[in-house]
Design a protein around this motif. Structure first.
Motif: not given
Length: 179
Positions: A154-160
């Motif tokens: 799993t890879v999570l990203t922020d809005p940027d």
């Protein structure tokens, strides 16, 4: 008497050999058990935390196109699965709960399934409306670009568009989310 002595020596030697082999088997079983008990999440898989999300363009099973830019401006999740991974089946079952608890929609959740195309499409069926699904061959372009070493990852990203989490495991993110 000589035959009795020879028989006892032979039985003793076979007994010692049997004991040594049994101890070797026990040692190996203990080592395998300790390896199995190590947390799966310790495997490095995916881009480094804090790195920008690698840019990509991919065709979805629904016939559209998805890009890394489509995740910018909101939190995103990429899940990498494989058709020959038994833990990936559990991960597919956890994705609807993950979506519910994070509030992410299908545009924010991208699932990349690597392996046999027919098996991948079957694996993708329960994800309709929950995630955007991309199918690729084993060690395909997205898995390679994202440095996937194990599935599920799993890879999570922020809005940027910055990677905030990347780890292998069946549901490492789900376990840390509030109910």
């Amino acid at each position: 008497m000589i035959y009795l002595t020879a028989a006892l020596v032979l039985v003793g030697a076979v007994t010692v050999l049997n004991l040594l082999l049994t101890l070797a088997v026990v040692r190996r079983l203990r080592r395998q058990e300790s390896e199995r008990q190590q947390p799966f999440g310790t495997i490095d898989s995916g881009p480094e935390t804090g790195a920008p999300l690698p840019d990509f363009t991919a065709d979805t099973v629904a016939g559209g196109t998805v890009t890394a830019a489509s995740l910018k401006g909101r939190q995103g999740a990429l899940t990498f699965l494989s058709t020959d991974c038994s833990a990936c089946t559990m991960a597919v079952a956890d994705l609807p709960e993950f979506a519910r608890r994070t509030g992410m929609d299908a545009g924010q959740m991208i699932v990349v399934i690597a392996g046999d195309a027919d098996d991948a499409h079957r694996m993708a069926e329960p994800l309709a409306g929950i995630a955007t699904v991309v199918v690729e061959e084993t060690a395909g372009p997205l898995s390679t670009l994202y440095s996937i070493e194990a599935t599920p990852t799993t890879v999570l990203t922020d809005p940027d568009g910055t990677v905030t989490y990347a780890q292998a495991g069946t549901n490492p993110v789900l376990e840390g989310l509030p109910a």
